[in-house]
Design a protein around this motif. Structure first.
Motif, short mmCIF file in Angstrom:
data_model
loop_
_atom_site.label_atom_id
_atom_site.label_comp_id
_atom_site.label_asym_id
_atom_site.label_seq_id
_atom_site.Cartn_x
_atom_site.Cartn_y
_atom_site.Cartn_z
N GLY A 255 85.67 23.66 18.83
CA GLY A 255 85.71 23.73 20.43
C GLY A 255 86.30 25.21 20.22
N GLY A 256 87.44 25.40 18.46
CA GLY A 256 87.93 26.88 18.22
C GLY A 256 87.13 28.18 18.95
N ILE A 257 87.79 28.98 18.90
CA ILE A 257 87.12 30.66 18.81
C ILE A 257 87.44 30.88 17.99
CG2 ILE A 257 86.80 32.68 19.93
CD1 ILE A 257 85.21 30.71 21.32
N TYR A 258 86.74 31.71 16.80
CA TYR A 258 87.17 32.52 15.66
C TYR A 258 86.22 33.47 16.08
CZ TYR A 258 87.35 35.02 11.38
OH TYR A 258 86.95 35.62 10.02
N SER A 259 87.22 34.77 15.74
CA SER A 259 87.10 36.78 15.12
C SER A 259 87.07 36.92 14.10
CB SER A 259 86.94 37.00 16.50
OG SER A 259 86.73 37.83 16.84
N PHE A 260 86.68 38.32 13.97
CA PHE A 260 87.24 39.05 12.57
C PHE A 260 86.52 40.24 13.13
CE2 PHE A 260 82.59 38.13 12.22
CZ PHE A 260 82.36 38.83 11.35
N PHE A 261 87.60 41.48 12.37
CA PHE A 261 87.69 42.89 12.67
C PHE A 261 86.06 43.37 12.29
CE2 PHE A 261 87.21 47.24 10.93
CZ PHE A 261 87.58 47.95 12.32
N ASN A 262 84.72 44.00 12.72
CA ASN A 262 83.93 43.99 12.60
C ASN A 262 83.37 45.51 11.94
OD1 ASN A 262 80.99 43.79 11.38
ND2 ASN A 262 80.28 43.07 13.69
N GLY A 263 84.15 45.86 10.81
CA GLY A 263 84.15 47.03 10.20
C GLY A 263 83.41 47.24 9.19
#
Ligand SMILES: C[S@@+](CC[C@H](N)C(=O)[O-])C[C@H]1O[C@@H](n2cnc3c(N)ncnc32)[C@H](O)[C@@H]1O
Length: 331
Positions: A255-263
């Motif tokens: 149920g966690g959320i992951y994100s990353f710098f999308n460069g």
């Protein structure tokens, strides 16, 4: 005019006019599909500009490079995309994804993944109000990214709980994460000077903050499981991001959320689309869905922002903020 040169010009003409028969005859007689005409365009670019999807396919099958760039740094895919030639665009997009998937597999097999990160981590960095620079005058982090970092923080803090951020930089995302009052807030940072500075500015004294000094690759055993994870390092390759993703099933709670710098390929709109798709596919194979949220960035990015910066790592008008969660949760 030499016979070869004439054949090349005829190839460009056939690609422009969509004359499939002529194009095939020319290729069969040895015309070079990698040729650049006097304006710096390849036959593939000319076919893409004019929306001749069948010609695009023939040229790709004959070995035309999908990622060749025109003098203004546009690829065949950029032309198809900008001019709304959907069929040609789809062929070029699939070609790009397949090529990068294969190249990645080969590079991993041959262990040809670079070691940029180590050099950067051993060199000095310099801090100013609006950026951190490395020893080669390349920007490690810049203040124009603040609204993006705030949006990333909002995404990874949406479930509250325990949050992990990899890469402190200017602390923009961490400052925003703090505003959501996470139960714990773990920060991984590998550069000695960045680490020193973050400690000196009080980050180590914050009650809910745990700082882990070291490369994320080396400190994984010290990490736990998290409700939100953000990843934004510097001096690393796509392969490192990909490797980090292999650890998500251990690091991210259900149920966690992951994100990353999308460069990813931030200097070319079409390559960026290829890499957005590629990373989404690779995350999907690990069991995660990826939503890309468009955020306009044109207004926070005037030319003056890049003064004194060697590499303009972002040149696009829209930023696509990735929000990833397990496929089961997103259904
Ligand atoms: C682009 S900055 C992060 C910016 C940050 N998101 C912010 O909001 O200011 C990248 C940071 O990652 C750190 N870094 C680079 N390689 C790393 C690694 N392998 N492990 C941990 N941190 C790393 C760099 O020293 C740098 O501080």
């Amino acid at each position: 005019m030499a016979e070869d040169e004439q054949r090349q010009q005829l190839l460009c003409e056939a690609a422009t006019n969509g004359d499939s028969k002529k194009l095939q005859t020319l290729i069969a007689s040895g015309a070079d599909v990698t040729y650049f005409n006097k304006d710096g365009f390849t036959p593939l670019m000319l076919a893409a500009k004019n929306g001749h999807a069948d010609i695009v396919k023939t040229l790709i099958d004959a070995g035309a490079p999908w990622n060749a760039l025109s003098p203004s740094n546009l690829s065949a895919g950029d032309f198809a995309m900008d001019l709304g030639h959907q069929d040609a665009f789809d062929i070029l997009l699939n070609t790009g994804i397949q090529a990068e998937l294969i190249l990645g597999t080969i590079a991993r097999k041959e262990n040809k993944v670079g070691d940029l990160d180590k050099d950067y981590l051993e060199d000095r960095v310099s801090f100013s109000e609006d950026k951190i620079m490395d020893a080669n005058s390349k920007a490690v982090m810049m203040a124009w990214e603040k609204p993006l970092m705030e949006a990333h923080a909002k995404a990874v803090c949406s479930g509250g709980g325990h949050v992990l951020n990899v890469g402190f930089g200017m602390g923009l995302v961490d400052t925003a994460i703090q505003q959501y009052g996470p139960v714990t807030h773990t920060i991984v940072e590998a550069h000695p000077e960045v680490y020193k500075r973050m400690c000196a500015s009080g980050w180590a004294d914050k009650e809910n903050v745990k700082i882990v000094f070291g490369r994320w690759q080396d400190v994984l055993p010290q990490l736990g499981t998290y409700d939100g994870i953000f990843f934004d390092t510097y001096g690393e390759y796509y392969e490192d991001l990909r490797e980090f993703h292999q650890h998500l099933p251990t690091l991210l709670k259900p149920g966690g959320i992951y994100s990353f710098f999308n460069g990813l390929c931030g200097g070319n709109a079409f390559f960026h689309v290829v890499y957005c798709q590629l990373v989404s596919l690779e995350l999907e194979s690990l069991g995660y869905s990826t939503q890309l949220i468009p955020l306009p960035v044109k207004d926070c990015l005037g030319e003056e922002v890049w003064e004194g910066v060697k590499h303009k790592y972002w040149q696009l008008d829209t930023y696509y903020l990735p929000v990833c969660q397990s496929l089961e949760e997103s259904e």
